[in-house]
Write a protein that holds these residues in place. Structure first.
Motif, PDB file in Angstrom:
ATOM      1  N   GLU A  16     -11.191   7.164   4.842  1.00  0.00           N
ATOM      2  CA  GLU A  16     -10.339   7.752   5.578  1.00  0.00           C
ATOM      3  C   GLU A  16     -10.707   8.656   6.192  1.00  0.00           C
ATOM      4  N   VAL A  17     -10.622   8.822   7.528  1.00  0.00           N
ATOM      5  CA  VAL A  17     -10.787   9.977   8.109  1.00  0.00           C
ATOM      6  C   VAL A  17      -9.668  10.598   8.425  1.00  0.00           C
ATOM      7  N   GLU A  18      -9.513  11.348   8.450  1.00  0.00           N
ATOM      8  CA  GLU A  18      -8.347  12.364   8.467  1.00  0.00           C
ATOM      9  C   GLU A  18      -8.270  12.338  10.512  1.00  0.00           C
ATOM     10  N   GLY A  19      -6.764  12.364  10.885  1.00  0.00           N
ATOM     11  CA  GLY A  19      -6.581  12.318  12.285  1.00  0.00           C
ATOM     12  C   GLY A  19      -6.881  10.745  12.788  1.00  0.00           C
ATOM     13  N   ARG A  20      -7.419   9.561  11.559  1.00  0.00           N
ATOM     14  CA  ARG A  20      -7.378   8.333  12.622  1.00  0.00           C
ATOM     15  C   ARG A  20      -6.675   7.429  11.186  1.00  0.00           C
ATOM     16  N   SER A  21      -6.813   6.187  11.718  1.00  0.00           N
ATOM     17  CA  SER A  21      -5.598   5.450  10.697  1.00  0.00           C
ATOM     18  C   SER A  21      -6.978   5.153   9.407  1.00  0.00           C
ATOM     19  N   GLN A  22      -5.204   4.791   8.876  1.00  0.00           N
ATOM     20  CA  GLN A  22      -6.079   5.070   7.212  1.00  0.00           C
ATOM     21  C   GLN A  22      -5.645   3.805   6.494  1.00  0.00           C
ATOM     22  N   PHE A  23      -5.267   2.772   7.471  1.00  0.00           N
ATOM     23  CA  PHE A  23      -4.968   1.646   6.866  1.00  0.00           C
ATOM     24  C   PHE A  23      -5.383   0.819   6.212  1.00  0.00           C
ATOM     25  N   VAL A  24      -5.253   0.182   5.129  1.00  0.00           N
ATOM     26  CA  VAL A  24      -5.501  -0.427   3.685  1.00  0.00           C
ATOM     27  C   VAL A  24      -4.366  -1.650   3.465  1.00  0.00           C
ATOM     28  N   ASP A  25      -5.511  -2.338   4.106  1.00  0.00           N
ATOM     29  CA  ASP A  25      -5.300  -4.160   3.678  1.00  0.00           C
ATOM     30  C   ASP A  25      -4.595  -4.629   2.089  1.00  0.00           C
ATOM     31  N   SER A  26      -3.754  -5.283   2.234  1.00  0.00           N
ATOM     32  CA  SER A  26      -3.592  -6.071   0.843  1.00  0.00           C
ATOM     33  C   SER A  26      -3.888  -7.231   0.697  1.00  0.00           C
ATOM     34  N   THR A  27      -4.956  -7.890   0.870  1.00  0.00           N
ATOM     35  CA  THR A  27      -4.924  -9.017   0.604  1.00  0.00           C
ATOM     36  C   THR A  27      -5.653  -9.353  -0.579  1.00  0.00           C
ATOM     37  N   VAL A  28      -5.679  -8.465  -1.272  1.00  0.00           N
ATOM     38  CA  VAL A  28      -6.006  -8.321  -2.954  1.00  0.00           C
ATOM     39  C   VAL A  28      -4.930  -8.453  -3.846  1.00  0.00           C
ATOM     40  N   GLN A  29      -4.175  -7.820  -3.428  1.00  0.00           N
ATOM     41  CA  GLN A  29      -2.603  -7.526  -3.731  1.00  0.00           C
ATOM     42  C   GLN A  29      -1.849  -8.805  -3.565  1.00  0.00           C
ATOM     43  N   ASP A  30      -1.753  -9.395  -2.328  1.00  0.00           N
ATOM     44  CA  ASP A  30      -1.427 -10.886  -2.088  1.00  0.00           C
ATOM     45  C   ASP A  30      -1.373 -11.831  -2.891  1.00  0.00           C
ATOM     46  N   THR A  31      -2.965 -12.396  -2.566  1.00  0.00           N
ATOM     47  CA  THR A  31      -3.645 -12.971  -3.213  1.00  0.00           C
ATOM     48  C   THR A  31      -3.150 -12.712  -4.278  1.00  0.00           C
ATOM     49  N   ILE A  32      -3.434 -11.925  -5.987  1.00  0.00           N
ATOM     50  CA  ILE A  32      -2.720 -12.026  -6.596  1.00  0.00           C
ATOM     51  C   ILE A  32      -1.110 -12.625  -7.064  1.00  0.00           C
ATOM     52  N   GLU A  33      -0.965 -11.361  -6.454  1.00  0.00           N
ATOM     53  CA  GLU A  33       1.010 -12.341  -6.472  1.00  0.00           C
ATOM     54  C   GLU A  33       1.510 -13.521  -5.954  1.00  0.00           C
ATOM     55  N   TRP A  34       0.710 -14.139  -5.244  1.00  0.00           N
ATOM     56  CA  TRP A  34       1.104 -15.151  -5.029  1.00  0.00           C
ATOM     57  C   TRP A  34       0.099 -16.459  -5.671  1.00  0.00           C
ATOM     58  N   ILE A  35      -0.429 -16.089  -6.525  1.00  0.00           N
ATOM     59  CA  ILE A  35      -1.576 -17.117  -7.955  1.00  0.00           C
ATOM     60  C   ILE A  35      -0.302 -16.899  -9.363  1.00  0.00           C
ATOM     61  N   LYS A  36       0.192 -15.618  -9.223  1.00  0.00           N
ATOM     62  CA  LYS A  36       0.996 -15.482 -10.503  1.00  0.00           C
ATOM     63  C   LYS A  36       2.150 -16.167 -11.468  1.00  0.00           C
ATOM     64  N   PRO A  37       2.931 -16.634  -9.326  1.00  0.00           N
ATOM     65  CA  PRO A  37       3.847 -17.476  -9.988  1.00  0.00           C
ATOM     66  C   PRO A  37       3.603 -19.354 -10.489  1.00  0.00           C
ATOM     67  N   SER A  38       3.364 -19.443 -10.085  1.00  0.00           N
ATOM     68  CA  SER A  38       2.469 -20.695 -10.336  1.00  0.00           C
ATOM     69  C   SER A  38       1.931 -20.805 -11.701  1.00  0.00           C
ATOM     70  N   LEU A  39       1.703 -19.784 -12.217  1.00  0.00           N
ATOM     71  CA  LEU A  39       0.664 -20.055 -13.553  1.00  0.00           C
ATOM     72  C   LEU A  39       1.540 -19.415 -14.607  1.00  0.00           C
ATOM     73  N   MET A  40       2.494 -19.299 -14.458  1.00  0.00           N
ATOM     74  CA  MET A  40       3.899 -17.905 -14.802  1.00  0.00           C
ATOM     75  C   MET A  40       4.506 -19.775 -15.281  1.00  0.00           C
ATOM     76  N   ARG A  41       5.009 -20.307 -13.944  1.00  0.00           N
ATOM     77  CA  ARG A  41       5.877 -21.714 -14.163  1.00  0.00           C
ATOM     78  C   ARG A  41       5.140 -22.467 -15.332  1.00  0.00           C
TER      79      ARG A  41
END
Length: 494
Positions: free
Chosen positions: A1-26
């Motif tokens: 991250e650079v001060e004064g510029r966008s510091q956005f972090v995408d959540s692809t890893v989190q989203d993918t894992i959280e969508w897989i877990k319900p199927s596994l737990m089911r």
């Protein structure tokens, strides 16, 4: 991250894992039975039924089975391998009992029982009458239970060349313990602060994963503090519980031993028959212990999306609050840097300020984001169709069969992960529970099974080779199963 510029972090890893877990737990936790023991012969039928009920009972009732699975799967999807530890834990319970007006016979009968310790005793006697007694006793009860716990990947060590846990020449569980906990675990050892090493400063390089786990909410800074650490009983030390193959007795054959150490102090050195860890990995690499996690598949996509979306946001900032070329000394910089509606900028010449143009982003930039999402879907098996209701599902002319086919194809990767977990980890965990109760539980235990109180004696079961284990993974959806059953009923009625 650079001060004064966008510091956005995408959540692809989190989203993918959280969508897989319900199927596994089911798959694993929605049914009544997580594991089933099948008999090899007619003589094993009753034993197999009781073993099935009792092993499921031990996992779900004696231990928090759902929470164990949830953490286990999360570790594997995120950190390559998920580790659980299963062992037989012996414990001692004390119960306080009070008795009043006991005669001599009752007193002697009570004192003749095993594991009874007298705490208080008062004798009363009237004239020409036999004495009677008031008694307070402490009754000790020794028993054992199966214990299962999740091991953080940062606390688990294994030999680099190992292909699996049971054949590894070195496996270790390192965990932080206070001096008070160490004294309770090893009462025969004289443990003092002056004679122990292996505290925080010796393991400073091993906090990376712990800090990463807590950095998002800054909870890693919520330590006990120096004032508590100054109390000897609460000082923390790294306990290494190592399982290694070594020729300890000098007969030329390496045997498996459990060695517990704090720093250079050996607290235990015992021969054992099995390493108490079970591992799962979502994507198995043949001939290796560590596989690939789902995070490994999509982590680079998260980095790309984060970088692209940062440039998009920076471009939007420049469009709204652009850059300017200013003639030095011809404009008031404070006015120029204060961005507000209706603001006035004082200048000394008409062309003192010239806006610098910011080029608009091309449409293919947004198409690139969609392409990255499609790559993520193909890699991880998590598609838009499986994440919820598609916005075009009710308005388009897509048939139910086509939607079902798309969802089935998208979930095939997740089903493969579920089968990998079932065959490599969950089955082995249930085997371990079976073996431990078979070897250690020598008392009858009465538990509630199928709405009935049933006495269970695992030491009366046959050897484990009389049973096979099949993890309860179904085939097809409930609608498909109901359709097949209705067809079978129609065929049977004919």
């Amino acid at each position: 991250e650079v001060e004064g510029r966008s510091q956005f972090v995408d959540s692809t890893v989190q989203d993918t894992i959280e969508w897989i877990k319900p199927s596994l737990m089911r798959v694993f936790a929605s049914g009544d039975e997580m594991v089933k023991f099948n008999p090899h012969g007619p003589e094993d039928v009753k034993m197999a039924e009781q073993a099935t009920d009792y092993v499921n009972y031990v996992f779900t009732k004696d231990n928090p089975g759902w929470e164990i699975l949830y953490s286990w799967f999360t570790d594997a999807l995120l950190s390559k391998n998920g580790i659980v530890k299963v062992w037989w834990d012996e414990y001692e319970e004390e119960e306080r009992e009070e008795y009043r007006n006991l005669d001599e016979a009752g007193l002697m009968s009570l004192l003749s029982e095993e594991d009874v310790e007298v705490v208080e005793h008062t004798q009363h006697q009237l004239e020409n009458e036999p004495p009677y007694h008031d008694l307070v006793i402490k009754r000790k009860n020794y028993d054992g239970r199966i214990k299962i716990e999740n091991v953080p990947p940062s606390e688990f060590l294994i030999a680099r060349e190992a292909k699996d846990i049971q054949n590894a020449r070195f496996v270790c569980h390192r965990v932080k313990k206070t001096l008070s906990e160490l004294r309770e675990m090893y009462p025969d050892e004289s443990l003092e602060v002056e004679g122990l090493t292996g505290n925080d400063e010796d393991m400073g390089s091993m906090f990376g994963e712990f800090e990463a786990r807590h950095n998002f909410d800054n909870s890693s800074n919520f330590g006990l503090g120096d004032d508590v650490a100054s109390e000897d009983a609460l000082r923390t030390y790294w306990l290494h519980e190592s399982f290694l193959k070594t020729d300890f007795d000098g007969d030329g054959i390496a045997e498996l031993r459990k060695v517990c150490t704090v720093g250079d102090r050996i607290l235990a050195n015992d021969a054992i028959d099995k390493i108490p860890f079970v591992s799962i990995t979502p994507i198995k690499i043949p001939h290796k212990f560590f596989g690939l996690s789902v995070a490994d598949l999509v982590m680079d996509l998260q980095l790309i999306k984060s970088t692209m979306l940062r440039t998009l946001l920076d471009n939007a900032y420049n469009q709204n609050f652009g850059r300017y070329a200013v003639l030095e000394g011809q404009a008031n910089l404070d006015d120029l840097l204060t961005q507000r509606p209706g603001g006035v900028v004082r200048v000394k010449s008409p062309n003192a300020i010239t806006p610098l143009p910011t080029p608009a982003l091309e449409p293919y930039t947004f198409q690139m984001l969609e392409y990255i999402d499609s790559v993520r879907e193909s890699r991880a098996g998590v598609s838009k169709m499986s994440q919820g209701m598609n916005e075009n599902a009710l308005t388009s002319h897509t048939t139910a069969t086509a939607v079902n086919a798309v969802m089935t194809n998208a979930q095939s990767r997740i089903e493969l992960i579920a089968r990998q977990f079932a065959e490599s980890g969950v089955k082995q965990l249930m085997w371990s529970i079976y073996e431990l109760v078979l070897k250690n539980q020598d008392k009858e235990r009465v538990i509630m099974l199928r709405n009935e109180w049933v006495p269970v004696r695992p030491d009366m079961w046959s050897d484990k080779m009389d049973c096979t284990v099949s993890v309860a993974l179904g085939n097809g959806s409930k609608d498909q199963q109901m359709m097949h059953i209705s067809q079978m009923i129609q065929f049977a009625s004919q």
